[in-house]
Enzyme design. Structure first.
Site, mmCIF file in Angstrom:
data_model
loop_
_atom_site.group_PDB
_atom_site.id
_atom_site.type_symbol
_atom_site.label_atom_id
_atom_site.label_comp_id
_atom_site.label_asym_id
_atom_site.label_seq_id
_atom_site.Cartn_x
_atom_site.Cartn_y
_atom_site.Cartn_z
ATOM 1 C CG HIS A 61 -33.382 34.457 -57.261
ATOM 2 N ND1 HIS A 61 -34.333 35.314 -57.744
ATOM 3 C CD2 HIS A 61 -33.577 34.404 -55.901
ATOM 4 C CE1 HIS A 61 -35.081 35.755 -56.742
ATOM 5 N NE2 HIS A 61 -34.626 35.236 -55.622
ATOM 6 C CB SER B 38 -35.324 33.558 -52.714
ATOM 7 O OG SER B 38 -35.188 34.932 -53.060
#
Length: 254
Positions: A235, A6
């Site tokens: 993230h 990711s």
């Protein structure tokens, strides 16, 4: 060609494609390709990818989400970027986020201690050792399938600050376990870097250029548990992906 998880896919950063892989057209691989303008570019990154996803299909509820990523590697490839192993820290597809969630849940049991570190003991180190062994084998396969390609193994950015007190009130994890999480990320990058260098790949440090822009920073390039910019929790946001792209391009110039 871009491979990985990711962080490589820019999961959550607009615009998204590839279904559950959550592949962004602003992930660092796309940004590097835009800068280099190659004849062809292929992105097979996928959210939730463990190292095993390089050689076996990723599935969700029995359905194939993404084929084996190394199937996309051909002898014509000249540059391959790869970020992977972070998801091996967790038992679910959330990887490192899985560990943070556990730390958060355990914080109420010992607010002034290190309940998460006490819970995991050496478990995460064992998982990292296994991931490094798998990554070593995968890098050998990449070199055999694309002997002319330069392979860049891109590390993980500064998700958590060096000073855990900076996360007070911003992360529902004890100060001691915030330091523990920072050490785990350091071990992750060290394991990835050592494996890359052992297999004639270039390791790209993205931690150093993102220091001061972690998830607890007032100017985050990596979002916190509740992102203020489009991305997944913990993230890189769009700025973070650009910082990772700059690090890759800088490594190519070395």
């Amino acid at each position: 060609m871009a491979l990985g998880d990711s962080y490589a896919a820019g999961a959550g950063v607009p615009a998204q494609s590839a279904g559950l892989c959550m592949r962004s057209d602003r992930d660092y691989g796309h940004l590097v390709a835009e800068s280099l303008a190659p004849r062809a570019y292929r992105d097979v990154t996928c959210a939730g990818a463990k190292v095993s996803a390089l050689t076996t299909a990723q599935t969700d509820a029995g359905e194939v989400v993404n084929g084996p990523q190394l199937d996309a590697v051909t002898p014509e490839a000249t540059l391959i970027t790869l970020t992977v192993a972070g998801d091996n820290l967790g038992t679910s597809d959330f990887g490192f986020g899985d560990v943070v969630a556990t730390c958060s849940a355990l914080s109420v049991t010992d607010p002034l201690g290190t309940p998460c570190r006490d819970h995991y003991k050496n478990t995460l180190g064992v998982r990292l050792d296994s991931a490094a062994t798998q990554l070593d084998s995968a890098l050998r396969l990449i070199h055999s399938r694309a002997p002319r390609a330069r392979v860049l193994v891109v590390g993980y950015p500064a998700v958590v600050p060096d000073n855990p007190e900076e996360c007070l009130g911003k992360m529902t994890v004890t100060t001691g376990d915030t330091a523990f999480l920072r050490s785990v990320l350091g071990e992750l990058n060290d394991a990835v870097a050592t494996t890359a260098r052992a297999e004639d790949a270039t390791y790209v440090d993205t931690l150093t250029p993102t220091l001061g822009h972690d998830s607890c920073s007032p100017s985050p390039w990596i979002e916190g548990l509740f992102p203020a910019s489009p991305t997944l929790p913990l993230h890189p946001n769009a700025t973070g992906e650009r910082a990772m792209a700059r690090a890759v391009l800088g490594a190519l110039d070395d």
